[in-house]
Design a protein around this motif. Structure first.
Motif, PDB file in Angstrom:
ATOM      1  N   ARG A 101       0.956  -1.214  -0.100  1.00  0.00           N
ATOM      2  CA  ARG A 101      -0.054  -0.045   0.037  1.00  0.00           C
ATOM      3  C   ARG A 101       0.747   1.214  -0.061  1.00  0.00           C
ATOM      4  O   ARG A 101       0.357   2.472   0.055  1.00  0.00           O
ATOM      5  CB  ARG A 101      -0.848  -0.011   1.133  1.00  0.00           C
ATOM      6  CG  ARG A 101      -1.925  -1.215   1.240  1.00  0.00           C
ATOM      7  CD  ARG A 101      -2.681  -1.099   2.559  1.00  0.00           C
ATOM      8  NE  ARG A 101      -3.620  -2.303   2.471  1.00  0.00           N
ATOM      9  CZ  ARG A 101      -4.854  -2.392   2.253  1.00  0.00           C
ATOM     10  NH1 ARG A 101      -5.621  -1.008   2.450  1.00  0.00           N
ATOM     11  NH2 ARG A 101      -5.673  -3.254   2.424  1.00  0.00           N
ATOM     12  N   TRP A 106      -0.230   1.795  -5.735  1.00  0.00           N
ATOM     13  CA  TRP A 106      -1.186   2.021  -4.986  1.00  0.00           C
ATOM     14  C   TRP A 106      -1.451   3.469  -4.949  1.00  0.00           C
ATOM     15  O   TRP A 106      -2.859   3.721  -4.983  1.00  0.00           O
ATOM     16  CB  TRP A 106      -0.782   1.540  -3.461  1.00  0.00           C
ATOM     17  CG  TRP A 106      -2.023   1.261  -2.728  1.00  0.00           C
ATOM     18  CD1 TRP A 106      -2.553   2.404  -1.720  1.00  0.00           C
ATOM     19  CD2 TRP A 106      -2.850   0.275  -2.696  1.00  0.00           C
ATOM     20  NE1 TRP A 106      -3.759   1.922  -0.947  1.00  0.00           N
ATOM     21  CE2 TRP A 106      -3.950   0.616  -1.566  1.00  0.00           C
ATOM     22  CE3 TRP A 106      -2.930  -0.951  -3.143  1.00  0.00           C
ATOM     23  CZ2 TRP A 106      -4.941  -0.100  -1.298  1.00  0.00           C
ATOM     24  CZ3 TRP A 106      -4.243  -1.684  -2.855  1.00  0.00           C
ATOM     25  CH2 TRP A 106      -5.173  -1.286  -1.786  1.00  0.00           C
ATOM     26  N   THR A 110      -5.405   4.851  -5.772  1.00  0.00           N
ATOM     27  CA  THR A 110      -6.088   5.938  -4.716  1.00  0.00           C
ATOM     28  C   THR A 110      -6.653   7.076  -5.489  1.00  0.00           C
ATOM     29  O   THR A 110      -7.463   7.676  -4.794  1.00  0.00           O
ATOM     30  CB  THR A 110      -5.457   5.873  -3.568  1.00  0.00           C
ATOM     31  OG1 THR A 110      -4.095   6.339  -3.688  1.00  0.00           O
ATOM     32  CG2 THR A 110      -5.325   4.544  -2.616  1.00  0.00           C
ATOM     33  N   ASP A 115     -12.757   4.769  -3.762  1.00  0.00           N
ATOM     34  CA  ASP A 115     -12.236   3.963  -2.709  1.00  0.00           C
ATOM     35  C   ASP A 115     -11.407   2.582  -3.197  1.00  0.00           C
ATOM     36  O   ASP A 115     -11.874   2.266  -4.343  1.00  0.00           O
ATOM     37  CB  ASP A 115     -13.740   3.239  -1.961  1.00  0.00           C
ATOM     38  CG  ASP A 115     -14.303   4.321  -1.365  1.00  0.00           C
ATOM     39  OD1 ASP A 115     -13.851   5.052  -0.562  1.00  0.00           O
ATOM     40  OD2 ASP A 115     -15.488   4.211  -1.536  1.00  0.00           O
ATOM     41  N   VAL A 116     -10.525   2.346  -2.581  1.00  0.00           N
ATOM     42  CA  VAL A 116      -9.598   1.219  -2.662  1.00  0.00           C
ATOM     43  C   VAL A 116      -9.151   0.097  -1.464  1.00  0.00           C
ATOM     44  O   VAL A 116      -9.112   0.862  -0.573  1.00  0.00           O
ATOM     45  CB  VAL A 116      -8.229   1.560  -3.394  1.00  0.00           C
ATOM     46  CG1 VAL A 116      -7.303   0.213  -4.022  1.00  0.00           C
ATOM     47  CG2 VAL A 116      -8.529   2.565  -4.685  1.00  0.00           C
TER      48      VAL A 116
END
Length: 139
Positions: A101, A106, A110, A115-116
């Protein structure tokens, strides 16, 4: 599968769910990008929102394919509800906890989706993206 709970045909009352199963190889991602854009068009997403979703799905799959067991499938599940699309992409893995993340990929996810999230088990890894039509991007 379509479940129309609103007899007026208003999109707010319609829930569509679509599943796509492809070999877990990057050569097949163009099919998934096309499906993503087509389903986003069904919800009247703007061209920019559709492109954001196509790029996000491509990036999520690229992250997952690095960890996929060769010869297995990538499964994508799309759920369209009112003004929102939820996309879950999943692969079979061995011993990988979850996507990182804190890497650039990542950050891209985002930035493109509202939303992830990542979901994992000892033998599967999934990324879930949600995008709402007309939602403002975070600054």
């Amino acid at each position: 599968m379509t479940d129309a709970t609103d007899v007026t045909g208003d999109l707010a009352g319609i829930r569509d769910a679509v599943s796509v199963r492809l070999p877990a190889a990057s050569a097949y991602l163009s099919v998934l990008r096309t499906a993503t854009a087509g389903l986003a068009a069904r919800l009247d997403f703007t061209i920019d929102e559709m492109e954001d979703l196509r790029i996000a799905v491509d990036e999520a799959c690229a992250m997952l394919l690095r960890h996929a067991v060769p010869g297995t499938d990538l499964i994508a599940e799309f759920e369209l509800t009112g003004q929102e699309m939820s996309i879950r992409v999943e692969v079979t893995t061995v011993g990988i906890a979850e996507p990182k993340r804190d890497d650039f990929a990542w950050m891209v996810l985002t930035a493109l989706a509202d939303d992830v999230d990542a979901v994992s088990s000892p033998d599967h890894m999934a990324i879930v993206l949600r995008k709402r039509r007309g939602a403002a991007r975070p600054a």
